[in-house]
Design an enzyme around this catalytic site. Structure first.
Site, PDB file in Angstrom:
ATOM      1  N   LYS A  10       0.819  -1.210   0.000  1.00 18.51           N
ATOM      2  CA  LYS A  10       0.000   0.000   0.000  1.00 18.51           C
ATOM      3  C   LYS A  10       0.861   1.272   0.000  1.00 18.51           C
ATOM      4  O   LYS A  10       2.048   1.233   0.339  1.00 18.51           O
ATOM      5  CB  LYS A  10      -0.940  -0.034   1.200  1.00 18.51           C
ATOM      6  CG  LYS A  10      -1.931  -1.203   1.158  1.00 18.51           C
ATOM      7  CD  LYS A  10      -2.957  -1.085   2.266  1.00 18.51           C
ATOM      8  CE  LYS A  10      -3.998  -2.191   2.170  1.00 18.51           C
ATOM      9  NZ  LYS A  10      -5.080  -2.017   3.157  1.00 18.51           N
ATOM     10  N   TYR A  50     -12.621  -2.581  -3.757  1.00 19.43           N
ATOM     11  CA  TYR A  50     -13.153  -2.551  -2.393  1.00 19.43           C
ATOM     12  C   TYR A  50     -14.678  -2.391  -2.365  1.00 19.43           C
ATOM     13  O   TYR A  50     -15.231  -1.961  -1.353  1.00 19.43           O
ATOM     14  CB  TYR A  50     -12.470  -1.439  -1.603  1.00 19.43           C
ATOM     15  CG  TYR A  50     -11.042  -1.798  -1.205  1.00 19.43           C
ATOM     16  CD1 TYR A  50     -10.803  -2.836  -0.302  1.00 19.43           C
ATOM     17  CD2 TYR A  50      -9.956  -1.116  -1.726  1.00 19.43           C
ATOM     18  CE1 TYR A  50      -9.511  -3.175   0.069  1.00 19.43           C
ATOM     19  CE2 TYR A  50      -8.654  -1.456  -1.355  1.00 19.43           C
ATOM     20  CZ  TYR A  50      -8.435  -2.481  -0.456  1.00 19.43           C
ATOM     21  OH  TYR A  50      -7.164  -2.828  -0.083  1.00 19.43           O
ATOM     22  N   ASN A 113      -2.237   0.030   6.886  1.00 24.21           N
ATOM     23  CA  ASN A 113      -1.776  -1.291   7.335  1.00 24.21           C
ATOM     24  C   ASN A 113      -0.842  -2.004   6.341  1.00 24.21           C
ATOM     25  O   ASN A 113      -0.798  -3.228   6.270  1.00 24.21           O
ATOM     26  CB  ASN A 113      -2.967  -2.178   7.712  1.00 24.21           C
ATOM     27  CG  ASN A 113      -3.917  -2.414   6.558  1.00 24.21           C
ATOM     28  OD1 ASN A 113      -3.775  -1.810   5.500  1.00 24.21           O
ATOM     29  ND2 ASN A 113      -4.868  -3.304   6.748  1.00 24.21           N
ATOM     30  N   HIS A 116      -2.071  -5.582   1.555  1.00 27.15           N
ATOM     31  CA  HIS A 116      -3.378  -6.221   1.343  1.00 27.15           C
ATOM     32  C   HIS A 116      -3.121  -7.576   0.710  1.00 27.15           C
ATOM     33  O   HIS A 116      -2.193  -7.720  -0.090  1.00 27.15           O
ATOM     34  CB  HIS A 116      -4.240  -5.383   0.387  1.00 27.15           C
ATOM     35  CG  HIS A 116      -5.404  -6.145  -0.172  1.00 27.15           C
ATOM     36  ND1 HIS A 116      -6.589  -6.309   0.514  1.00 27.15           N
ATOM     37  CD2 HIS A 116      -5.550  -6.844  -1.332  1.00 27.15           C
ATOM     38  CE1 HIS A 116      -7.412  -7.049  -0.210  1.00 27.15           C
ATOM     39  NE2 HIS A 116      -6.805  -7.391  -1.337  1.00 27.15           N
ATOM     40  N   GLU A 127      -9.325 -10.615  -8.067  1.00 28.50           N
ATOM     41  CA  GLU A 127      -8.434  -9.456  -7.924  1.00 28.50           C
ATOM     42  C   GLU A 127      -7.273  -9.514  -8.919  1.00 28.50           C
ATOM     43  O   GLU A 127      -6.861  -8.479  -9.467  1.00 28.50           O
ATOM     44  CB  GLU A 127      -7.909  -9.356  -6.491  1.00 28.50           C
ATOM     45  CG  GLU A 127      -8.982  -8.920  -5.501  1.00 28.50           C
ATOM     46  CD  GLU A 127      -8.461  -8.774  -4.083  1.00 28.50           C
ATOM     47  OE1 GLU A 127      -8.727  -7.746  -3.450  1.00 28.50           O
ATOM     48  OE2 GLU A 127      -7.781  -9.699  -3.592  1.00 28.50           O
TER      49      GLU A 127
HETATM   50  P1  CMP Z   1      -7.394  -4.652   3.382  1.00 31.37           P
HETATM   51  O1  CMP Z   1      -6.804  -6.000   3.635  1.00 31.37           O
HETATM   52  O2  CMP Z   1      -6.847  -3.878   2.244  1.00 31.37           O
HETATM   53  O3  CMP Z   1      -8.983  -4.806   3.212  1.00 31.37           O
HETATM   54  C1  CMP Z   1      -9.900  -3.775   3.544  1.00 31.37           C
HETATM   55  C2  CMP Z   1      -9.235  -2.596   4.151  1.00 31.37           C
HETATM   56  O4  CMP Z   1     -10.054  -1.646   4.793  1.00 31.37           O
HETATM   57  C3  CMP Z   1      -8.301  -3.051   5.234  1.00 31.37           C
HETATM   58  O5  CMP Z   1      -7.208  -3.760   4.697  1.00 31.37           O
HETATM   59  C4  CMP Z   1      -7.960  -1.740   5.904  1.00 31.37           C
HETATM   60  O6  CMP Z   1      -6.919  -1.050   5.240  1.00 31.37           O
HETATM   61  C5  CMP Z   1      -9.238  -0.929   5.725  1.00 31.37           C
HETATM   62  N1  CMP Z   1      -9.893  -0.716   7.007  1.00 31.37           N
HETATM   63  C6  CMP Z   1      -9.909   0.441   7.670  1.00 31.37           C
HETATM   64  N2  CMP Z   1     -10.614   0.331   8.804  1.00 31.37           N
HETATM   65  C7  CMP Z   1     -11.035  -0.924   8.867  1.00 31.37           C
HETATM   66  C8  CMP Z   1     -11.821  -1.640   9.816  1.00 31.37           C
HETATM   67  N3  CMP Z   1     -12.299  -1.064  10.923  1.00 31.37           N
HETATM   68  N4  CMP Z   1     -12.071  -2.932   9.564  1.00 31.37           N
HETATM   69  C9  CMP Z   1     -11.618  -3.515   8.428  1.00 31.37           C
HETATM   70  N5  CMP Z   1     -10.875  -2.876   7.494  1.00 31.37           N
HETATM   71  C10 CMP Z   1     -10.594  -1.595   7.719  1.00 31.37           C
END
Ligand code: CMP
Length: 152
Positions: A10, A50, A113, A116, A127
């Site tokens: 990311k 998403y 984070n 992904h 994806e």
């Molecule tokens: P990702 O694995 O990319 O999939 C969905 C993304 O939403 C997740 O990682 C986070 O970056 C983002 N996200 C932000 N807040 C939340 C949350 N409370 N719960 C889940 N995903 C979140």
């Protein structure tokens, strides 16, 4: 059974110069890199990726963040690649991710984070298809494949 999974590094990881350290984790695990693309994801593409979260409170921030700077889309191949990448990434909220996982070691929040990865084989296929043309994915042998009959 060899699988392919979709992984993204990311924008927060690129702006923090963490790309090499993240890729090193998947390589060291024994996964094989078969596709890789650096890009600033167009908003429409991030919204499609998403779409399942469109009604969540974090959706707008997530799409804005994912399109805020360059990210790296990758396809990694190997036995149980989908589960392996998810386990290595750790819990979505980096604050809750175990030490030793990528998010546990390199991240601090759920919103930024680092990585992904697809949550299932079906999602991975979807994806991968969203981000890559077939001609952008490569099949090749590693030197250790076939060693003593063991396929990595
Ligand atoms: P990702 O694995 O990319 O999939 C969905 C993304 O939403 C997740 O990682 C986070 O970056 C983002 N996200 C932000 N807040 C939340 C949350 N409370 N719960 C889940 N995903 C979140």
């Amino acid at each position: 059974m060899s699988e392919r999974t979709f992984v993204m590094i990311k924008p927060d990881a690129l702006s923090r110069r963490l790309v090499g350290r993240v890729i090193e984790r998947y390589e060291s695990k024994g996964l094989k890199l078969v596709g890789m693309k650096l890009q600033i994801v167009p908003r429409e593409l991030a919204e499609r990726q998403y779409a399942e979260h469109w009604d969540k409170p974090f959706y707008n921030d997530l799409v804005s963040f994912m399109t805020s700077g360059p990210s790296i889309a990758m396809v990694w191949e190997g036995p149980n690649a989908v589960e392996a990448a998810r386990t290595m990434n750790g819990a979505t909220d980096s604050a809750e991710a175990e030490p030793g996982t990528i998010r546990g070691d390199l991240g601090l929040t759920a919103h930024r984070n680092v990585v992904h990865a697809s949550d299932s084989l079906d999602t991975a296929k979807w994806e991968i298809n969203l981000y890559f043309d077939e001609a952008e994915l490569f099949s090749y042998a590693m030197p250790d494949e076939g060693w003593l009959g063991v396929k990595v």
